[in-house]
Design a protein around this motif. Structure first.
Motif, PDB file in Angstrom:
ATOM      1  N   LEU A  27      -3.666  13.102 -19.770  1.00  0.00           N
ATOM      2  CA  LEU A  27      -2.999  13.023 -18.469  1.00  0.00           C
ATOM      3  C   LEU A  27      -3.749  12.101 -17.511  1.00  0.00           C
ATOM      4  N   HIS A  28      -5.042  12.321 -17.371  1.00  0.00           N
ATOM      5  CA  HIS A  28      -5.812  11.533 -16.406  1.00  0.00           C
ATOM      6  C   HIS A  28      -6.009  10.093 -16.872  1.00  0.00           C
ATOM      7  N   ALA A  29      -6.171   9.888 -18.174  1.00  0.00           N
ATOM      8  CA  ALA A  29      -6.305   8.528 -18.700  1.00  0.00           C
ATOM      9  C   ALA A  29      -5.016   7.742 -18.489  1.00  0.00           C
ATOM     10  N   THR A  30      -3.887   8.371 -18.734  1.00  0.00           N
ATOM     11  CA  THR A  30      -2.599   7.717 -18.521  1.00  0.00           C
ATOM     12  C   THR A  30      -2.382   7.447 -17.041  1.00  0.00           C
ATOM     13  N   ALA A  31      -2.746   8.405 -16.199  1.00  0.00           N
ATOM     14  CA  ALA A  31      -2.614   8.209 -14.755  1.00  0.00           C
ATOM     15  C   ALA A  31      -3.446   7.022 -14.290  1.00  0.00           C
ATOM     16  N   LEU A  32      -4.653   6.876 -14.821  1.00  0.00           N
ATOM     17  CA  LEU A  32      -5.501   5.729 -14.463  1.00  0.00           C
ATOM     18  C   LEU A  32      -4.841   4.414 -14.852  1.00  0.00           C
ATOM     19  N   GLN A  33      -4.286   4.349 -16.041  1.00  0.00           N
ATOM     20  CA  GLN A  33      -3.618   3.126 -16.493  1.00  0.00           C
ATOM     21  C   GLN A  33      -2.431   2.781 -15.597  1.00  0.00           C
ATOM     22  N   LEU A  34      -1.640   3.786 -15.279  1.00  0.00           N
ATOM     23  CA  LEU A  34      -0.462   3.542 -14.434  1.00  0.00           C
ATOM     24  C   LEU A  34      -0.860   3.166 -13.011  1.00  0.00           C
ATOM     25  N   ARG A  35      -1.902   3.805 -12.480  1.00  0.00           N
ATOM     26  CA  ARG A  35      -2.377   3.455 -11.125  1.00  0.00           C
ATOM     27  C   ARG A  35      -2.865   2.006 -11.097  1.00  0.00           C
ATOM     28  N   GLU A  36      -3.563   1.591 -12.153  1.00  0.00           N
ATOM     29  CA  GLU A  36      -4.040   0.213 -12.223  1.00  0.00           C
ATOM     30  C   GLU A  36      -2.867  -0.768 -12.265  1.00  0.00           C
ATOM     31  N   THR A  37      -1.861  -0.443 -13.063  1.00  0.00           N
ATOM     32  CA  THR A  37      -0.666  -1.291 -13.140  1.00  0.00           C
ATOM     33  C   THR A  37       0.027  -1.364 -11.786  1.00  0.00           C
ATOM     34  N   GLU A  66       6.842  -6.070   3.367  1.00  0.00           N
ATOM     35  CA  GLU A  66       6.399  -5.594   4.678  1.00  0.00           C
ATOM     36  C   GLU A  66       4.922  -5.247   4.519  1.00  0.00           C
ATOM     37  N   ALA A  67       4.069  -6.075   5.098  1.00  0.00           N
ATOM     38  CA  ALA A  67       2.626  -5.960   4.885  1.00  0.00           C
ATOM     39  C   ALA A  67       2.098  -4.557   5.169  1.00  0.00           C
ATOM     40  N   GLY A  68       2.536  -3.948   6.242  1.00  0.00           N
ATOM     41  CA  GLY A  68       2.069  -2.601   6.581  1.00  0.00           C
ATOM     42  C   GLY A  68       2.416  -1.582   5.513  1.00  0.00           C
ATOM     43  N   VAL A  69       3.636  -1.647   5.011  1.00  0.00           N
ATOM     44  CA  VAL A  69       4.075  -0.721   3.959  1.00  0.00           C
ATOM     45  C   VAL A  69       3.267  -0.957   2.692  1.00  0.00           C
ATOM     46  N   GLU A  70       3.106  -2.216   2.312  1.00  0.00           N
ATOM     47  CA  GLU A  70       2.372  -2.538   1.087  1.00  0.00           C
ATOM     48  C   GLU A  70       0.906  -2.128   1.190  1.00  0.00           C
ATOM     49  N   GLN A  71       0.293  -2.353   2.343  1.00  0.00           N
ATOM     50  CA  GLN A  71      -1.108  -1.973   2.536  1.00  0.00           C
ATOM     51  C   GLN A  71      -1.270  -0.456   2.462  1.00  0.00           C
ATOM     52  N   MET A  72      -0.332   0.267   3.062  1.00  0.00           N
ATOM     53  CA  MET A  72      -0.389   1.724   3.011  1.00  0.00           C
ATOM     54  C   MET A  72      -0.218   2.223   1.580  1.00  0.00           C
ATOM     55  N   GLU A  73       0.761   1.673   0.850  1.00  0.00           N
ATOM     56  CA  GLU A  73       0.982   2.075  -0.540  1.00  0.00           C
ATOM     57  C   GLU A  73      -0.233   1.737  -1.406  1.00  0.00           C
ATOM     58  N   PHE A  74      -0.831   0.555  -1.170  1.00  0.00           N
ATOM     59  CA  PHE A  74      -2.000   0.142  -1.926  1.00  0.00           C
ATOM     60  C   PHE A  74      -3.182   1.082  -1.651  1.00  0.00           C
ATOM     61  N   ALA A  75      -3.408   1.416  -0.378  1.00  0.00           N
ATOM     62  CA  ALA A  75      -4.512   2.315  -0.020  1.00  0.00           C
ATOM     63  C   ALA A  75      -4.311   3.699  -0.639  1.00  0.00           C
ATOM     64  N   GLU A  76      -3.093   4.213  -0.569  1.00  0.00           N
ATOM     65  CA  GLU A  76      -2.811   5.529  -1.144  1.00  0.00           C
ATOM     66  C   GLU A  76      -2.985   5.497  -2.668  1.00  0.00           C
ATOM     67  N   ASN A  77      -2.483   4.454  -3.305  1.00  0.00           N
ATOM     68  CA  ASN A  77      -2.598   4.343  -4.757  1.00  0.00           C
ATOM     69  C   ASN A  77      -4.055   4.228  -5.183  1.00  0.00           C
ATOM     70  N   THR A  78      -4.859   3.481  -4.417  1.00  0.00           N
ATOM     71  CA  THR A  78      -6.282   3.340  -4.725  1.00  0.00           C
ATOM     72  C   THR A  78      -7.005   4.671  -4.589  1.00  0.00           C
ATOM     73  N   LEU A  79      -6.681   5.421  -3.549  1.00  0.00           N
ATOM     74  CA  LEU A  79      -7.282   6.739  -3.360  1.00  0.00           C
ATOM     75  C   LEU A  79      -6.919   7.664  -4.524  1.00  0.00           C
ATOM     76  N   ARG A  80      -5.676   7.627  -4.928  1.00  0.00           N
ATOM     77  CA  ARG A  80      -5.239   8.461  -6.052  1.00  0.00           C
ATOM     78  C   ARG A  80      -5.866   7.993  -7.369  1.00  0.00           C
ATOM     79  N   TYR A  81      -6.101   6.697  -7.503  1.00  0.00           N
ATOM     80  CA  TYR A  81      -6.809   6.170  -8.676  1.00  0.00           C
ATOM     81  C   TYR A  81      -8.209   6.765  -8.733  1.00  0.00           C
ATOM     82  N   GLN A  82      -8.904   6.738  -7.604  1.00  0.00           N
ATOM     83  CA  GLN A  82     -10.263   7.285  -7.542  1.00  0.00           C
ATOM     84  C   GLN A  82     -10.270   8.783  -7.840  1.00  0.00           C
TER      85      GLN A  82
END
Length: 128
Positions: free
Chosen positions: A10-20, A92-108
């Motif tokens: 589960l976590h290995a797959t989640a890492l791969q998908l978060r990276e993608t 929309e830069a703000g939306v993309e930055q927010m999604e990127f920050a959230e995805n990075t946090l979830r990756y970590q």
């Protein structure tokens, strides 16, 4: 009997998908000034569930059945902008930055869970 792979899947797959997904979001941000560029993304939860075999679409056993669900898991879709640019760019830069920050946090977070899972298996193998 479960294998080590089962404990880590589960976590290995989640890492791969978060990276993608981070790659897709970075591409959106990189093309924020490209006329006509359409922002892309995919549904992480649906894709993860399909990859680890947890849920997914209902099976269709008759041609008269109606298919459920939306896009194929992992398939890139287009983001619907709140305020599209006049040149047709939907980033929309703000939306993309927010999604990127959230995805990075979830990756970590997924990486932390994976590390803890591996540490627990190592302790079990050592008999601690």
């Amino acid at each position: 009997m479960t294998s080590i792979r089962d404990h880590l899947a589960l976590h290995a797959t989640a890492l791969q998908l978060r990276e993608t997904r981070n790659g897709v979001l970075m591409s959106n941000l990189a093309n924020a000034a490209t006329p006509g560029f359409q922002a892309r993304d995919f549904d992480f939860q649906t894709t993860l569930a399909a990859r680890v075999g947890a849920g997914g679409a209902l099976a269709i056993s008759d041609a008269r059945h109606i298919a459920t669900g939306g896009a194929t898991p992992g398939q890139l879709g287009y983001r619907v902008p709140v305020t599209p640019a006049l040149d047709g760019n939907t980033v929309e830069a703000g939306v993309e930055q927010m999604e990127f920050a959230e995805n990075t946090l979830r990756y970590q977070t997924s990486l932390m869970f994976l590390n803890r899972r591996i540490s627990g298996l190592m302790r079990a193998m050592r008999g601690e």
